[in-house]
Design a protein around this motif. Structure first.
Motif, PDB file in Angstrom:
ATOM      1  N   THR A 100       0.754  -1.340  -0.073  1.00 18.74           N
ATOM      2  CA  THR A 100      -0.134   0.043  -0.080  1.00 18.74           C
ATOM      3  C   THR A 100       1.048   1.278   0.014  1.00 18.74           C
ATOM      4  O   THR A 100       1.762   1.241   0.794  1.00 18.74           O
ATOM      5  CB  THR A 100      -0.942  -0.023   1.511  1.00 18.74           C
ATOM      6  N   ILE A 101       0.717   2.127  -0.871  1.00 19.50           N
ATOM      7  CA  ILE A 101       1.419   3.188  -1.047  1.00 19.50           C
ATOM      8  C   ILE A 101       0.485   4.666  -0.617  1.00 19.50           C
ATOM      9  O   ILE A 101      -0.598   4.475  -1.055  1.00 19.50           O
ATOM     10  CB  ILE A 101       1.924   3.410  -2.556  1.00 19.50           C
ATOM     11  N   PHE A 102       1.129   5.508  -0.069  1.00 25.11           N
ATOM     12  CA  PHE A 102       0.393   6.512   0.360  1.00 25.11           C
ATOM     13  C   PHE A 102       0.857   7.895  -0.170  1.00 25.11           C
ATOM     14  O   PHE A 102       1.895   8.066  -0.670  1.00 25.11           O
ATOM     15  CB  PHE A 102       0.646   6.741   2.179  1.00 25.11           C
ATOM     16  N   ASP A 103      -0.136   8.767  -0.228  1.00 25.59           N
ATOM     17  CA  ASP A 103       0.363  10.049  -0.701  1.00 25.59           C
ATOM     18  C   ASP A 103       1.205  10.897   0.049  1.00 25.59           C
ATOM     19  O   ASP A 103       1.261  10.851   1.213  1.00 25.59           O
ATOM     20  CB  ASP A 103      -1.269  10.789  -0.869  1.00 25.59           C
ATOM     21  N   ASP A 104       2.079  11.369  -0.531  1.00 22.58           N
ATOM     22  CA  ASP A 104       3.123  12.261   0.006  1.00 22.58           C
ATOM     23  C   ASP A 104       3.158  13.707   0.049  1.00 22.58           C
ATOM     24  O   ASP A 104       3.890  14.408   0.578  1.00 22.58           O
ATOM     25  CB  ASP A 104       4.635  11.777  -0.280  1.00 22.58           C
TER      26      ASP A 104
END
Length: 139
Positions: A100-104
């Motif tokens: 899962t990749i998150f908004d940075d």
């Protein structure tokens, strides 16, 4: 919307650090913040332009920020994203791993990911070494 990528780019969104040792054992014991230069050298050797450290069920803000510093240097790393590899039981007795990749865009939100996983809802919902399907989405 502004584009991040204008041409083909090698990515690696499945990198583990020592924080994955509960699942990966000794093979990640040396993957520490002090040894980031080794990771960076290998990313450069393989011309990887975008990456994320996605440890099993954990997020280290310090490790993320240290690697993110590479975005400002003259190397192939153009983007470092925050992420986690969640262990999820989607069906009874069937565990899957979801990177899962998150908004940075909001660093204050990124900084809170570690707290959510160690002291908040992430810790509360992590039972028997995994999340239920519902708990994954709640986290």
């Amino acid at each position: 919307m502004e584009k991040i990528v204008n041409r083909g780019l090698k990515i690696d969104l499945h990198i583990h650090s020592r924080f994955s040792s509960k699942k990966d054992g000794k093979k990640v014991v040396d993957n520490t913040i002090e040894n980031l230069p080794v990771l960076i050298e290998n990313l450069e050797h393989n011309n990887v332009g975008m990456c994320a450290i996605t440890d099993h069920d954990f997020f280290s803000y310090d490790l993320y920020k240290k690697l993110k510093e590479e975005e400002n240097k003259d190397n192939c790393i153009k983007k470092v994203l925050p992420g986690i590899e969640f262990s999820v039981e989607f069906e009874p007795n069937k565990e899957i791993h979801i990177v899962t990749i998150f908004d940075d865009k909001d660093d204050k939100k990124v900084e809170k990911i570690e707290e959510i996983m160690t002291k908040g809802i992430g810790k509360e919902r992590y039972l028997e070494g995994k999340f239920t399907r519902r708990d994954y989405f709640d986290v």
